[in-house]
Enzyme design. Structure first.
Site, short mmCIF file in Angstrom:
data_model
loop_
_atom_site.label_atom_id
_atom_site.label_comp_id
_atom_site.label_asym_id
_atom_site.label_seq_id
_atom_site.Cartn_x
_atom_site.Cartn_y
_atom_site.Cartn_z
N TRP A 29 0.84 -1.21 0.00
CA TRP A 29 0.00 0.00 0.00
C TRP A 29 0.88 1.25 0.00
O TRP A 29 0.53 2.26 -0.60
CB TRP A 29 -0.90 -0.02 1.25
CG TRP A 29 -1.73 1.22 1.43
CD1 TRP A 29 -2.99 1.44 0.96
CD2 TRP A 29 -1.36 2.42 2.13
NE1 TRP A 29 -3.43 2.69 1.31
CE2 TRP A 29 -2.45 3.31 2.04
CE3 TRP A 29 -0.24 2.82 2.84
CZ2 TRP A 29 -2.44 4.58 2.62
CZ3 TRP A 29 -0.22 4.09 3.41
CH2 TRP A 29 -1.30 4.95 3.30
N HIS A 30 2.05 1.17 0.67
CA HIS A 30 2.90 2.34 0.79
C HIS A 30 3.53 2.77 -0.53
O HIS A 30 3.88 3.93 -0.69
CB HIS A 30 4.01 2.10 1.82
CG HIS A 30 3.49 2.08 3.22
ND1 HIS A 30 2.95 0.96 3.78
CD2 HIS A 30 3.41 3.05 4.15
CE1 HIS A 30 2.56 1.25 5.01
NE2 HIS A 30 2.82 2.50 5.26
N GLY A 31 3.68 1.83 -1.44
CA GLY A 31 4.27 2.25 -2.70
C GLY A 31 4.57 1.07 -3.59
O GLY A 31 4.61 -0.07 -3.15
#
Lengths: 481, 81
Positions: free
Chosen positions: A327-329
């Site tokens: 989700w962060h990247g």
């Protein structure tokens, strides 16, 4: 528009005055005004981003209504899936398209097959991971019958575009935030003052703590092969404080700003570095995301795999945390970060009873401090992945760290004196420790603290921000996620 | 089955899974009131309750539960079927 910019410093008072003094006659006008203000705020980056926000809001308003009205299970499910596909489709395309294309090319090249696929020039819309998740929470809750759909389109649009939390959370569930738009807000001086205190503390964390660490961290991570092992350790610890100051500082500003407008957002950070386990750190770090993942990913997974016994729970935890990382990247480093946390959590699940026994045999102070230290060390190890540009760099960083130079004095020779930050961080930790039971570190009981003392504190903070702050207009880290 | 009986039996299941000998549940108890009742033990409680009462809940039914009282009513409804 960044919170730490001059534009925002002008935008906020204008919106505040219009909101309370011009559009306060009717709730609908006030909400409509919030939508306009929020769209201006968001469109300041790039007006084209507004299209995505609009699509997400409109489609989920319609799907929420359709799911609620429909009694046939098959149709309800179809509407839910369509709504999720639109949100995840936008997220997937704008955030992960190139990542998946590159990863496929790499995978095939392992078997000697050369693929030619072109990646696209895509700009990542700011905050897309935040508002698509918030939007999905609404349709899923309606589907589970935890919430009635709303017919008030203005409230719904203001809920999804609310500028204080639009680009980096807290990711508010419809259960908490949406009803606040349908009730009349009354200006409360005490709450607004508390909001201002939280904003001030957030700015301090961002501009003084995080942005001062940023210079060292950038320089150490980009030239890790030049530095000694101890400097690399120093670098990652500074990054732990940078990311905490940056992101929790942002959340403080968001929550404080919302309070100025009569809204209560959820607490997003609860002094996470005082956690005694990885399970606990995720209950205190980015709480709105952990809750989202727990409710909408982990729980459904664990329910559907509940016949597997403990294996189902471990499987669900590892999947949830790996996706939490992603989700962060769009980078494998985040996947590894998430996977490591999933494994640590599994370890804690398996050793729960054993650890309870150990804790009874050891003096509380020793057990707690040791647990806190180990948790923080593990967190820092995973942060090396989080901060590195690639897995290769992360492994290189570890190699440099665990060398004989680990036992030399750290020497971050980048022309800036590390003394300020070495003094500031311990003071910052002590202050947060003293306030750890509060909603935020600047929450004070005005009856117990006289006005001159309070104002002295505010001026001290403003002075520190002015004197020690890094005014280089450093963007918030989490905006890119 | 009476709701009160179900509550008593659920209470035993909770005590066992959460490792809390003194726990007393009421219909109003929610996960917020019991620290050990987290997302992890919740699933274990559901599994144990399904086994004990010989019922099978759907995902949607589990998601809609808000407190212990809801759980009792659901068990009553399902075991009557």
């Amino acid at each position: 528009m960044q919170f730490n910019s001059i534009t925002f410093a002008l935008f906020l008072p204008i919106v505040f005055i219009l909101y309370w003094f011009v559009f306060n006659q009717k709730l609908r006008w006030q909400n409509l005004f919030l939508v306009v203000a929020s769209y201006v705020f968001y469109g300041w980056w790039d007006w084209r981003f507004l299209i995505l926000l609009f699509i997400s809001s409109l489609s989920d308003f319609i799907f929420g209504y359709l799911i609620d009205k429909e009694s046939r299970q098959f149709r309800r499910k179809t509407f839910l899936i369509l709504s999720i596909c639109i949100n995840l489709g936008m997220l997937g395309f704008f955030k992960y398209y190139n990542f998946f294309v590159d990863s496929f090319i790499d995978l095939f090249s392992l078997f000697g097959i050369r693929l030619h696929a072109s990646t696209l020039q895509i700009i990542l819309p700011v905050g897309i991971s935040f508002y698509t998740f918030q939007s999905m929470s609404y349709t899923i809750s309606v589907y589970w019958r935890q919430l009635k759909s709303t017919k008030d389109i203005v409230s719904f649009f203001s809920y999804l575009s609310f500028f204080p939390q639009l680009v980096a959370g807290p990711i508010e569930t419809a259960n908490n935030l949406l009803p606040q738009f349908t009730k009349k807000r009354v200006f409360d001086y005490a709450k607004a003052a508390d909001g201002m205190r939280q904003i001030l503390w957030g700015l301090f964390k961002k501009i003084v703590i995080a942005d001062n660490c940023a210079g060292f961290v950038d320089s150490i991570f980009s030239n890790y092969s030049q530095h000694s092992g101890s400097t690399l350790v120093f670098g990652v610890i500074l990054f732990a404080f940078q990311i905490y100051g940056d992101f929790s500082g942002y959340s403080d500003i968001a929550i404080g700003t919302a309070r100025l407008f009569g809204f209560e957002l959820m607490q997003n950070f609860r002094f996470p570095y005082f956690s005694k386990s990885i399970t606990e750190i995720w209950r205190r770090w980015h709480i709105s995301l952990s809750n989202w993942l727990r409710d909408y990913l982990y729980t459904p997974l664990a329910i559907s795999t509940r016949n597997w016994g403990l294996a189902g729970i471990l499987f669900s935890s590892i999947i949830t945390f790996t996706l939490c990382g992603l989700w962060h990247g769009a980078n494998w480093v985040y996947v590894v970060f998430g996977l490591l946390h999933g494994l640590a959590l599994s370890y804690e699940i398996l050793t729960r009873k054993q650890r309870k026994k150990w804790s009874k045999k050891t003096p509380v102070f020793i057990y707690d401090s040791l647990s806190m230290l180990l948790t923080f060390i593990f967190w820092n190890i995973t942060l090396v992945f989080f901060r590195s540009a690639s897995i290769h760099d992360a492994l290189g960083y570890f190699k440099g760290m665990f060398s004989t130079s680990l036992f030399s004095a750290p020497h971050p020779d980048i022309g800036v004196n590390p003394l300020t930050i070495s003094v500031l961080i311990p003071l910052f930790i002590i202050f947060e420790w003293m306030q750890r039971d509060k909603q935020h570190a600047m929450q004070i009981d005005s009856t117990r603290m006289s006005r001159p003392v309070r104002w002295a504190c505010y001026f001290l903070l403003i002075f520190l921000i002015g004197m020690l702050g890094n005014t280089g207009d450093v963007p918030f880290i989490y905006f890119q996620f | 089955m009476e709701l009160n009986d179900i509550l008593q039996q659920l209470n035993e299941i909770f005590k066992d899974i959460l490792d809390l000998d003194t726990l007393v549940l009421t219909p109003e108890t929610t996960a917020r009131d019991v620290e050990e009742w987290d997302s992890l033990s919740h699933i274990q409680i559901i599994v144990a309750a399904e086994k004990h009462f010989k019922i099978r809940l759907t995902a949607q039914e589990i998601q809609a539960l808000e407190n212990v009282g809801d759980m009792c009513k659901l068990v009553q409804k399902k075991s009557a079927q």
